[in-house]
Design a protein around this motif. Structure first.
Motif, PDB file in Angstrom:
ATOM      1  N   ARG A 137      41.317  35.063 -20.565  1.00 15.23           N
ATOM      2  CA  ARG A 137      40.039  34.679 -21.171  1.00 15.23           C
ATOM      3  C   ARG A 137      39.555  33.334 -20.639  1.00 15.23           C
ATOM      4  N   GLN A 138      40.503  32.397 -20.452  1.00 13.97           N
ATOM      5  CA  GLN A 138      40.131  31.066 -19.967  1.00 13.97           C
ATOM      6  C   GLN A 138      39.547  31.128 -18.558  1.00 13.97           C
ATOM      7  N   LYS A 139      40.116  31.988 -17.707  1.00 16.16           N
ATOM      8  CA  LYS A 139      39.595  32.142 -16.340  1.00 16.16           C
ATOM      9  C   LYS A 139      38.147  32.609 -16.355  1.00 16.16           C
ATOM     10  N   GLN A 175      34.041  30.353 -15.897  1.00 19.20           N
ATOM     11  CA  GLN A 175      32.955  30.786 -15.023  1.00 19.20           C
ATOM     12  C   GLN A 175      31.662  31.044 -15.806  1.00 19.20           C
ATOM     13  N   GLY A 176      31.663  30.639 -17.078  1.00 19.56           N
ATOM     14  CA  GLY A 176      30.455  30.760 -17.889  1.00 19.56           C
ATOM     15  C   GLY A 176      30.344  32.040 -18.695  1.00 19.56           C
ATOM     16  N   VAL A 177      31.403  32.872 -18.674  1.00 18.08           N
ATOM     17  CA  VAL A 177      31.380  34.107 -19.469  1.00 18.08           C
ATOM     18  C   VAL A 177      31.708  33.756 -20.924  1.00 18.08           C
ATOM     19  N   TYR A 221      29.471  39.795 -21.473  1.00 17.77           N
ATOM     20  CA  TYR A 221      30.241  38.999 -22.428  1.00 17.77           C
ATOM     21  C   TYR A 221      31.650  39.569 -22.569  1.00 17.77           C
ATOM     22  N   LEU A 222      32.538  38.759 -23.134  1.00 16.92           N
ATOM     23  CA  LEU A 222      33.953  39.099 -23.247  1.00 16.92           C
ATOM     24  C   LEU A 222      34.338  39.279 -24.706  1.00 16.92           C
ATOM     25  N   LEU A 280      33.601  40.469  -8.538  1.00 15.99           N
ATOM     26  CA  LEU A 280      32.566  41.450  -8.856  1.00 15.99           C
ATOM     27  C   LEU A 280      31.376  40.730  -9.480  1.00 15.99           C
ATOM     28  N   GLY A 281      30.199  40.958  -8.915  1.00 12.88           N
ATOM     29  CA  GLY A 281      28.996  40.331  -9.455  1.00 12.88           C
ATOM     30  C   GLY A 281      29.056  38.818  -9.471  1.00 12.88           C
ATOM     31  N   GLY A 282      29.729  38.237  -8.467  1.00 13.95           N
ATOM     32  CA  GLY A 282      29.841  36.789  -8.397  1.00 13.95           C
ATOM     33  C   GLY A 282      30.879  36.201  -9.347  1.00 13.95           C
ATOM     34  N   ILE A 283      31.608  37.052 -10.060  1.00 15.05           N
ATOM     35  CA  ILE A 283      32.621  36.583 -11.013  1.00 15.05           C
ATOM     36  C   ILE A 283      34.004  36.954 -10.489  1.00 15.05           C
TER      37      ILE A 283
END
Length: 523
Positions: A39-41, A45-47, A106-107, A410-413
């Motif tokens: 989750r921290q990773k 990245q702004g997620v 979102y996560l 994927l998708g810049g993430i």
């Protein structure tokens, strides 16, 4: 009062203490620290996303949001057009709520499973174009849905999936499906003749709840076309798979809760018993088939599956598992999704009489009294548009689900290994930014110029999935739907019964919760 322990008593305490320490480290590292690092990773990245609780993730919040939505829906019942309502708001209200708060990516967590929920068009496109075997079906499906899906083509990954696709997909190419049309027509006419007798017995008009009839029809087609037997021979398998599907759907929110599938609860015991029974039934049919086929030339799907179990990379499953799991996948996906779509299609045609008339007139004009054949099916543009719009509003599969089997981008993430990616299909299919302001309304005209004309961008239309994992049976499903609907339109007029209650239900597929009763009148 002082209590003294002897050395032997102290020694006896060591094993349980060590066990408690190991259990603590397992719970802390596997069920919290490892998911939290993942989750921290993503957060770095702004997620964003809702804060998970220990062990259960966001399940408590999901239940709370669902209960609030249920109360609100009961208060508003009858105030809105039931056919224009978005059932995502009642079945999956937490997704709508979180998308408003956190955006299109979102996560969230269900137990130990970390899910990246995606409706962002650019990321969906990248996902659709990704051909890497590092991006596959989630591992939890083989565990949590193992009784229903096992390690068949719907859940396997890597070399095993490649082998299964090579075995199964060619048997469902359009050229092979063309050869199945006659048995589709026979199965459809058997059902329609029973409806005709019912209508005649009741003086020209009869109310019929179509769902189980359509399941029987679709099961008969998949049984005969793919397994060389009639519905009566595979009937017990279909009944038990249906029971298994319904039981497993009740546990959906518990997916990912550690150990939940091992608890001897009533539903788990029912799942274990059904799984054992289905396995025995399928193996009996395959053994009987092998014995008979040794003296015959066979080229149906069961033959291909049996041959596929004898060669190929089966490191992770036995030949028996290969046969059982792939048969279960095809029995389930091959008949349940088609019959559900047919039921929704009839509901929509019954409640939009102008489209029922247009589809009927087109069929009669093209057919002109000739027997139905594949060339006629190809020309049925109106019916194709109706089916496409039905699949948009009521896609049988609720989600496209994938897992990063290794770290990937994927998708810049940067997606860490173990991250699940879910695309809620119904949300993508009803997004006003993709489909326009009438996204919730039944309007087959939007498909007049094909999918590319209806949807910008076209990859946001995904009733059969996306990318290399697109459903291998979509040709069979589309031809089967056209056959049964065109024959039905040529024989009956029908309207919704006053007894119809519009309540889509999630039972692993999205289906009419209380059935589709229609009033039929023979033409």
């Amino acid at each position: 009062m002082e209590v003294f322990f002897s050395s032997q008593q102290w020694l006896a305490l060591i094993p349980p203490v060590i066990l408690c320490i190991l259990l603590f480290f397992y719970v802390y590292i596997i069920l919290w620290l490892r998911p939290e690092r993942l989750r921290q990773k993503l957060r770095s990245q702004g997620v964003r996303g809702p804060k998970p609780s220990f062990l259960f993730g966001n399940i408590p919040e999901m239940r709370r949001i669902q209960q609030l939505a249920k109360s609100a829906h009961e208060q508003e019942a009858g105030s809105a057009d039931m056919f224009s309502s978005n059932y995502v708001a009642t079945l999956f209200p937490y997704f709508l709520h979180w998308s408003r708060v956190y955006g299109s990516i979102y996560l969230y967590s269900t137990g130990s499973i970390q899910v990246l929920n995606v409706t962002d068009s650019n990321m969906v496109k990248e996902l659709a174009n990704c051909k890497s075997l590092d991006f596959g079906k989630p591992c939890y499906l083989q565990k949590e849905r193992g009784a229903l899906l096992g390690m068949g083509i719907l859940t396997s990954n890597g070399d095993l999936w490649v082998h299964q696709r090579k075995v199964i997909a060619p048997e469902l190419f359009m050229e092979r499906v063309k050869g199945m049309m006659n048995l589709m027509m026979e199965a459809a006419m058997s059902m329609l003749n029973s409806w005709k007798n019912e209508v005649e017995d009741r003086g020209g008009s009869a109310e019929i709840v179509v769902d189980e009839f359509l399941r029987t029809f679709s099961a008969d087609v998949i049984s005969r076309a793919c397994f060389g037997s009639s519905f009566s021979e595979g009937k017990e398998i279909f009944i038990k798979i249906r029971q298994l599907q319904t039981t497993m759907a009740k546990q959906s929110l518990l997916i990912g809760v550690p150990g939940s599938r091992y608890l001897p609860t009533r539903s788990n015991r029912e799942i274990w018993n059904l799984d054992s029974s289905i396995r025995t039934l399928i193996l009996n049919i395959s053994k009987k088939y092998e014995h008979v086929s040794s003296t015959l030339v066979n080229n149906d799907l069961l033959h291909a599956i049996i041959q596929g179990s004898k060669d190929g990379p089966l490191h992770s499953c036995t030949p028996e598992d290969f046969i059982v799991d792939n048969c279960k996948n095809i029995y389930f996906a091959g008949h349940e999704t088609t019959s559900t779509t047919a039921a929704w299609c009839l509901m929509l045609l019954a409640s939009h009489h102008e489209w029922q008339s247009r589809a009927r007139v087109e069929f009669l004009d093209i057919c002109q009294g000739k027997p139905l054949d594949f060339d006629i099916l190809r020309k049925l543009k109106m019916l194709t548009m109706v089916i496409q719009e039905t699949l948009r509003l009521y896609p049988p599969a609720s989600f496209v689900v994938r897992e990063a089997l290794n770290d990937m981008k994927l998708g810049g993430i940067d997606i860490p290994k173990g991250t699940n990616i879910w695309i809620p299909i119904a949300m993508a299919h009803r997004d006003p930014s993709v489909w326009g302001p009438s996204a919730d309304k039944f309007d087959p005209d939007r498909f007049a110029n094909g999918i590319a004309g209806a949807c910008k961008p076209p990859h946001m239309y995904m009733p059969f999935g996306v990318g290399v994992r697109t459903c291998a049976g979509q040709n069979l499903a589309m031809v089967e739907l056209k056959v049964v609907l065109s024959l039905l339109l040529s024989k009956f007029e029908f309207k919704l019964s006053p007894n119809y209650v519009h309540c889509p239900a999630f039972r692993l597929t999205i289906e009419p919760g209380k059935g589709v009763p229609l009033i039929f009148r023979e033409l």
